[in-house]
Design a protein around this motif. Sequence first.
Motif, PDB file in Angstrom:
ATOM      1  N   LYS A  32      25.105   6.703   7.515  1.00 57.60           N
ATOM      2  CA  LYS A  32      26.465   6.558   8.031  1.00 57.60           C
ATOM      3  C   LYS A  32      27.502   6.326   6.939  1.00 57.60           C
ATOM      4  CE  LYS A  32      28.825   4.497  11.977  1.00 57.60           C
ATOM      5  NZ  LYS A  32      28.679   3.619  13.148  1.00 57.60           N
ATOM      6  N   PRO A  33      27.282   5.387   5.998  1.00 53.25           N
ATOM      7  CA  PRO A  33      28.305   5.191   4.955  1.00 53.25           C
ATOM      8  C   PRO A  33      28.607   6.463   4.168  1.00 53.25           C
ATOM      9  CG  PRO A  33      26.708   3.402   4.921  1.00 53.25           C
ATOM     10  CD  PRO A  33      26.160   4.445   5.836  1.00 53.25           C
ATOM     11  N   GLY A  34      27.573   7.249   3.889  1.00 50.97           N
ATOM     12  CA  GLY A  34      27.794   8.470   3.130  1.00 50.97           C
ATOM     13  C   GLY A  34      28.635   9.485   3.868  1.00 50.97           C
ATOM     14  N   CYS A  39      45.001  21.167   7.133  1.00 47.68           N
ATOM     15  CA  CYS A  39      44.083  21.475   8.240  1.00 47.68           C
ATOM     16  C   CYS A  39      42.636  21.505   7.767  1.00 47.68           C
ATOM     17  CB  CYS A  39      44.451  22.814   8.878  1.00 47.68           C
ATOM     18  SG  CYS A  39      46.018  22.819   9.758  1.00 47.68           S
ATOM     19  N   LEU A  40      42.389  22.087   6.593  1.00 49.54           N
ATOM     20  CA  LEU A  40      41.030  22.162   6.069  1.00 49.54           C
ATOM     21  C   LEU A  40      40.465  20.770   5.814  1.00 49.54           C
ATOM     22  CD1 LEU A  40      38.635  23.759   4.953  1.00 49.54           C
ATOM     23  CD2 LEU A  40      39.824  23.865   2.744  1.00 49.54           C
ATOM     24  N   GLY A  41      41.257  19.934   5.146  1.00 50.84           N
ATOM     25  CA  GLY A  41      40.795  18.572   4.902  1.00 50.84           C
ATOM     26  C   GLY A  41      40.566  17.802   6.184  1.00 50.84           C
ATOM     27  N   GLY A  42      41.460  17.981   7.160  1.00 48.19           N
ATOM     28  CA  GLY A  42      41.292  17.299   8.433  1.00 48.19           C
ATOM     29  C   GLY A  42      40.065  17.768   9.186  1.00 48.19           C
ATOM     30  N   ALA A  43      39.834  19.082   9.211  1.00 48.26           N
ATOM     31  CA  ALA A  43      38.681  19.626   9.931  1.00 48.26           C
ATOM     32  C   ALA A  43      37.371  19.141   9.330  1.00 48.26           C
ATOM     33  CB  ALA A  43      38.740  21.147   9.928  1.00 48.26           C
ATOM     34  N   LEU A  44      37.260  19.200   8.005  1.00 41.97           N
ATOM     35  CA  LEU A  44      36.030  18.750   7.347  1.00 41.97           C
ATOM     36  C   LEU A  44      35.821  17.255   7.549  1.00 41.97           C
ATOM     37  CD1 LEU A  44      36.245  20.768   4.007  1.00 41.97           C
ATOM     38  CD2 LEU A  44      34.829  21.248   5.999  1.00 41.97           C
ATOM     39  N   GLY A  45      36.908  16.491   7.424  1.00 39.00           N
ATOM     40  CA  GLY A  45      36.784  15.054   7.613  1.00 39.00           C
ATOM     41  C   GLY A  45      36.346  14.686   9.015  1.00 39.00           C
ATOM     42  N   LEU A  46      36.914  15.329  10.022  1.00 39.60           N
ATOM     43  CA  LEU A  46      36.530  15.046  11.406  1.00 39.60           C
ATOM     44  C   LEU A  46      35.066  15.381  11.660  1.00 39.60           C
ATOM     45  CD1 LEU A  46      39.618  16.290  13.477  1.00 39.60           C
ATOM     46  CD2 LEU A  46      38.974  13.949  12.925  1.00 39.60           C
ATOM     47  N   ARG A  47      34.602  16.509  11.146  1.00 42.20           N
ATOM     48  CA  ARG A  47      33.208  16.885  11.385  1.00 42.20           C
ATOM     49  C   ARG A  47      32.245  15.921  10.695  1.00 42.20           C
ATOM     50  NH1 ARG A  47      32.821  18.353  15.661  1.00 42.20           N
ATOM     51  NH2 ARG A  47      30.735  19.215  15.322  1.00 42.20           N
ATOM     52  N   CYS A  48      32.602  15.456   9.497  1.00 42.60           N
ATOM     53  CA  CYS A  48      31.737  14.501   8.802  1.00 42.60           C
ATOM     54  C   CYS A  48      31.682  13.160   9.543  1.00 42.60           C
ATOM     55  CB  CYS A  48      32.232  14.279   7.378  1.00 42.60           C
ATOM     56  SG  CYS A  48      32.026  15.707   6.287  1.00 42.60           S
ATOM     57  N   ILE A  49      32.807  12.720  10.078  1.00 41.09           N
ATOM     58  CA  ILE A  49      32.823  11.463  10.830  1.00 41.09           C
ATOM     59  C   ILE A  49      32.033  11.611  12.116  1.00 41.09           C
ATOM     60  CG2 ILE A  49      34.319   9.803  12.010  1.00 41.09           C
ATOM     61  CD1 ILE A  49      36.495  10.563   9.942  1.00 41.09           C
ATOM     62  N   VAL A  50      32.188  12.749  12.787  1.00 41.94           N
ATOM     63  CA  VAL A  50      31.405  13.006  13.996  1.00 41.94           C
ATOM     64  C   VAL A  50      29.922  13.008  13.664  1.00 41.94           C
ATOM     65  CG1 VAL A  50      30.839  14.811  15.671  1.00 41.94           C
ATOM     66  CG2 VAL A  50      33.223  14.229  15.244  1.00 41.94           C
ATOM     67  N   ARG A  51      29.547  13.548  12.512  1.00 49.22           N
ATOM     68  CA  ARG A  51      28.134  13.586  12.116  1.00 49.22           C
ATOM     69  C   ARG A  51      27.544  12.179  12.028  1.00 49.22           C
ATOM     70  NH1 ARG A  51      23.506  13.491  11.142  1.00 49.22           N
ATOM     71  NH2 ARG A  51      22.241  15.042  10.042  1.00 49.22           N
ATOM     72  N   SER A  52      28.315  11.246  11.533  1.00 52.91           N
ATOM     73  CA  SER A  52      27.816   9.874  11.424  1.00 52.91           C
ATOM     74  C   SER A  52      27.654   9.215  12.778  1.00 52.91           C
ATOM     75  CB  SER A  52      28.769   9.036  10.563  1.00 52.91           C
ATOM     76  OG  SER A  52      29.986   8.776  11.250  1.00 52.91           O
ATOM     77  N   LEU A  53      28.356   9.717  13.796  1.00 52.64           N
ATOM     78  CA  LEU A  53      28.289   9.123  15.129  1.00 52.64           C
ATOM     79  C   LEU A  53      27.248   9.798  16.009  1.00 52.64           C
ATOM     80  CD1 LEU A  53      32.130   8.773  15.798  1.00 52.64           C
ATOM     81  CD2 LEU A  53      30.567   7.024  14.956  1.00 52.64           C
ATOM     82  N   LEU A  54      26.941  11.075  15.753  1.00 57.44           N
ATOM     83  CA  LEU A  54      25.998  11.808  16.594  1.00 57.44           C
ATOM     84  C   LEU A  54      24.552  11.408  16.343  1.00 57.44           C
ATOM     85  CD1 LEU A  54      27.420  15.449  16.599  1.00 57.44           C
ATOM     86  CD2 LEU A  54      27.603  13.730  18.381  1.00 57.44           C
ATOM     87  N   ASN A  55      24.241  11.076  15.112  1.00 58.70           N
ATOM     88  CA  ASN A  55      22.857  10.784  14.746  1.00 58.70           C
ATOM     89  C   ASN A  55      22.779   9.396  14.149  1.00 58.70           C
ATOM     90  OD1 ASN A  55      20.218  10.751  13.951  1.00 58.70           O
ATOM     91  ND2 ASN A  55      20.306  12.632  12.741  1.00 58.70           N
ATOM     92  N   GLY A  87      39.939   5.977   3.719  1.00 55.50           N
ATOM     93  CA  GLY A  87      38.612   5.389   3.851  1.00 55.50           C
ATOM     94  C   GLY A  87      38.620   4.073   4.593  1.00 55.50           C
ATOM     95  N   VAL A  88      39.626   3.249   4.361  1.00 56.34           N
ATOM     96  CA  VAL A  88      39.728   1.972   5.077  1.00 56.34           C
ATOM     97  C   VAL A  88      39.811   2.219   6.580  1.00 56.34           C
ATOM     98  CG1 VAL A  88      41.205  -0.037   5.485  1.00 56.34           C
ATOM     99  CG2 VAL A  88      40.760   0.718   3.151  1.00 56.34           C
ATOM    100  N   GLY A  89      40.686   3.106   6.994  1.00 56.41           N
ATOM    101  CA  GLY A  89      40.820   3.404   8.420  1.00 56.41           C
ATOM    102  C   GLY A  89      39.574   4.026   9.001  1.00 56.41           C
ATOM    103  N   VAL A  90      38.954   4.946   8.265  1.00 55.75           N
ATOM    104  CA  VAL A  90      37.755   5.628   8.764  1.00 55.75           C
ATOM    105  C   VAL A  90      36.606   4.640   8.943  1.00 55.75           C
ATOM    106  CG1 VAL A  90      35.941   7.236   8.076  1.00 55.75           C
ATOM    107  CG2 VAL A  90      38.334   7.928   7.933  1.00 55.75           C
ATOM    108  N   PHE A  91      36.403   3.750   7.993  1.00 53.95           N
ATOM    109  CA  PHE A  91      35.298   2.791   8.101  1.00 53.95           C
ATOM    110  C   PHE A  91      35.551   1.768   9.203  1.00 53.95           C
ATOM    111  CE2 PHE A  91      33.757   4.628   4.275  1.00 53.95           C
ATOM    112  CZ  PHE A  91      32.417   4.264   4.182  1.00 53.95           C
ATOM    113  N   ILE A  92      36.806   1.426   9.454  1.00 55.30           N
ATOM    114  CA  ILE A  92      37.101   0.490  10.541  1.00 55.30           C
ATOM    115  C   ILE A  92      36.694   1.088  11.881  1.00 55.30           C
ATOM    116  CG2 ILE A  92      38.970  -0.600  11.852  1.00 55.30           C
ATOM    117  CD1 ILE A  92      40.386  -1.127   9.220  1.00 55.30           C
ATOM    118  N   VAL A  93      37.162   2.282  12.170  1.00 53.91           N
ATOM    119  CA  VAL A  93      36.829   2.890  13.465  1.00 53.91           C
ATOM    120  C   VAL A  93      35.383   3.377  13.497  1.00 53.91           C
ATOM    121  CG1 VAL A  93      39.221   3.545  13.902  1.00 53.91           C
ATOM    122  CG2 VAL A  93      37.713   5.160  12.754  1.00 53.91           C
ATOM    123  N   GLY A  94      34.812   3.720  12.326  1.00 56.56           N
ATOM    124  CA  GLY A  94      33.444   4.183  12.296  1.00 56.56           C
ATOM    125  C   GLY A  94      32.446   3.089  12.628  1.00 56.56           C
ATOM    126  N   TYR A  95      32.740   1.851  12.237  1.00 56.40           N
ATOM    127  CA  TYR A  95      31.821   0.744  12.462  1.00 56.40           C
ATOM    128  C   TYR A  95      32.231  -0.160  13.621  1.00 56.40           C
ATOM    129  CZ  TYR A  95      28.954   1.533   8.310  1.00 56.40           C
ATOM    130  OH  TYR A  95      28.079   2.061   7.394  1.00 56.40           O
TER     131      TYR A  95
END
Length: 297
Positions: free
Chosen positions: A44-46, A23-39, A96-104
Amino acid sequence: MEGTVDGFRYGAVTPVAAYVMACLGGALGLRCIVRSLLNAESWKPGWLALGAASIGCGIWTMHFIAMIGFQVEETRIRYDTGLTLLSLAVAIVVVGVGVFIVGYRGAGTANLAFAGIVTGLGVAAMHYLGMYAMRLNGAIDYDVFTVALSVLIAIVAATAALWAAVTVRGFLTSLGASLVMGVAVSGMHYTAMAAVSVHVHGTTGGSWAGASASSLLLPMLVGPVIFLVLAGVVVMFDPLLVLGDADWSRATARRKPAVPPAEEALAPAHSSPFETPVGPSRARQHPYDTPQRAAEW
């Protein structure tokens, strides 16, 4: 001889601790991905890489915390250090592969399905690579149907996590999504462990290569746990990650100073590039500012 397999050596301690880390890893990961989308101005890559590393570390840590509670009564269990570390790298890379696909590319049906399948297969590969790192005086067998079910659960969990990463915005909704992710990842792990049976070669107690669970897993878990704590510090000190899009916009609007109407007025447009803009005070001093004064002049 069939070994006596026990996945809950310490009772509920290891399952609960494993779930908390997932849960901790998931929560932190979701918030970091949301951060790249909000601003749009953020790096973004970081942020995406930090989110992928958080989720990957959370899944890997969950797996090996749960494995501390796994034992075969007739034989000791040891782990190959290289394969154990490789499983951590696999977890981070495939997430990371999945995150970058949906992130971009966004969370369209095709992108989400492809990213979910790749990430789910990678998570399953991490699990079974970690199982392959086990060294014991026997042979491990797997039930094919249960293995297939665990892989399916991994794909569904990964797809849901990626969908939540690009859809969920608020802090509380991200927290709820991480709790669901923890259930899915833990469910995948224990489903996969239900497929395990061990055929012990004998009870001679001979030694074999590898480090014991206590001497290898506990020290190796320190690194990912510290990383997750540091990622949590980054999240806590970033107001946009804590507040979410709507709350951050309202807070920014409240802090924005009011602009006097006189400063908001735009300079008049000029038909010629050679005309000189004239402000109100300057216009009053010009001899041609009114027709009457122009005639007198």
